[in-house]
Design a protein around this motif. Structure first.
Motif, short mmCIF file in Angstrom:
data_model
loop_
_atom_site.label_atom_id
_atom_site.label_comp_id
_atom_site.label_asym_id
_atom_site.label_seq_id
_atom_site.Cartn_x
_atom_site.Cartn_y
_atom_site.Cartn_z
N THR A 126 0.84 -1.20 0.00
CA THR A 126 0.00 0.00 0.00
C THR A 126 0.87 1.25 0.00
O THR A 126 0.64 2.19 -0.76
CB THR A 126 -0.94 0.00 1.23
OG1 THR A 126 -1.87 -1.08 1.09
CG2 THR A 126 -1.71 1.30 1.35
N CYS A 165 -0.70 4.78 -1.82
CA CYS A 165 -2.09 4.80 -1.40
C CYS A 165 -2.18 5.04 0.10
O CYS A 165 -1.21 4.88 0.83
CB CYS A 165 -2.78 3.48 -1.75
SG CYS A 165 -2.87 3.17 -3.51
N SER A 209 -5.28 0.41 -1.89
CA SER A 209 -4.76 -0.76 -2.59
C SER A 209 -4.79 -1.93 -1.64
O SER A 209 -4.58 -1.78 -0.44
CB SER A 209 -3.32 -0.47 -3.02
OG SER A 209 -2.75 -1.58 -3.65
N ASP A 223 -6.35 -4.19 3.12
CA ASP A 223 -5.03 -3.62 2.82
C ASP A 223 -4.02 -3.87 3.92
O ASP A 223 -2.94 -3.29 3.94
CB ASP A 223 -5.14 -2.12 2.54
CG ASP A 223 -5.36 -1.29 3.79
OD1 ASP A 223 -5.76 -1.86 4.83
OD2 ASP A 223 -5.11 -0.08 3.73
N HIS A 283 -6.17 -1.88 -7.10
CA HIS A 283 -6.03 -0.48 -6.69
C HIS A 283 -7.38 0.18 -6.95
O HIS A 283 -7.96 -0.01 -8.03
CB HIS A 283 -4.96 0.25 -7.50
CG HIS A 283 -3.61 -0.37 -7.39
ND1 HIS A 283 -2.80 -0.20 -6.29
CD2 HIS A 283 -2.93 -1.18 -8.23
CE1 HIS A 283 -1.68 -0.87 -6.48
NE2 HIS A 283 -1.73 -1.47 -7.65
N GLU A 317 -4.49 -5.81 -10.42
CA GLU A 317 -3.09 -6.20 -10.53
C GLU A 317 -3.01 -7.44 -11.39
O GLU A 317 -3.98 -8.19 -11.51
CB GLU A 317 -2.51 -6.48 -9.14
CG GLU A 317 -2.40 -5.25 -8.28
CD GLU A 317 -1.82 -5.56 -6.91
OE1 GLU A 317 -1.43 -6.72 -6.65
OE2 GLU A 317 -1.75 -4.63 -6.10
#
Length: 129
Positions: free
Chosen positions: A36, A41, A56, A79, A104, A126
């Motif tokens: 993260t 993020c 994320s 996360d 994300h 991802e």
């Protein structure tokens, strides 16, 4: 051996011992928090209602919830610090939105039943492992 080298070696041994004794969930949380931060993020535990955020993490659960007037796909994003529920209104299925997938997300945080929620977020998947 210099003081810096000794600290580095001690830190390496402590890190190795931690990896050997930590639970799988602790190690996963640490990895997700690190990812993260690297993605630039914010952590889910720091966001509040009304915040426009980039988060994320990894999808834990994905559930289709039939409603009387509007189908809904819900996914819990973790996360390493907290869960945020992603709600895709009017959707029964989205290719790639599946448990274990890294994602994300960008959107505005709402609160529903005491839980953090982002409705119809912008998302980037991802690459599958």
């Amino acid at each position: 051996m210099s003081t810096d080298e000794a600290r580095s070696r001690h830190k390496g041994l402590r890190g190795m011992l931690h990896r050997l004794t930590a639970s799988d969930s602790e190690l996963e949380s640490e990895e997700l928090r690190r990812d993260t931060q690297l993605a630039g993020c914010v952590c889910a535990d720091t966001v509040h209602r009304g915040d426009l955020v980039n988060v994320s993490g990894r999808l834990r659960t994905v559930v289709y919830t039939p409603r009387t007037n509007l189908p809904t796909l819900e996914a819990d994003l973790y996360d390493g610090t907290d869960l945020i529920t992603l709600v895709f209104l009017g959707r029964r299925h989205i290719n790639g939105i599946e448990p274990g997938r890294g994602v994300h997300v960008r959107g505005r945080v709402a609160v529903r039943d005491g839980r953090k929620v982002i409705y119809n977020p912008y998302y980037e998947l991802e690459a599958a492992a």
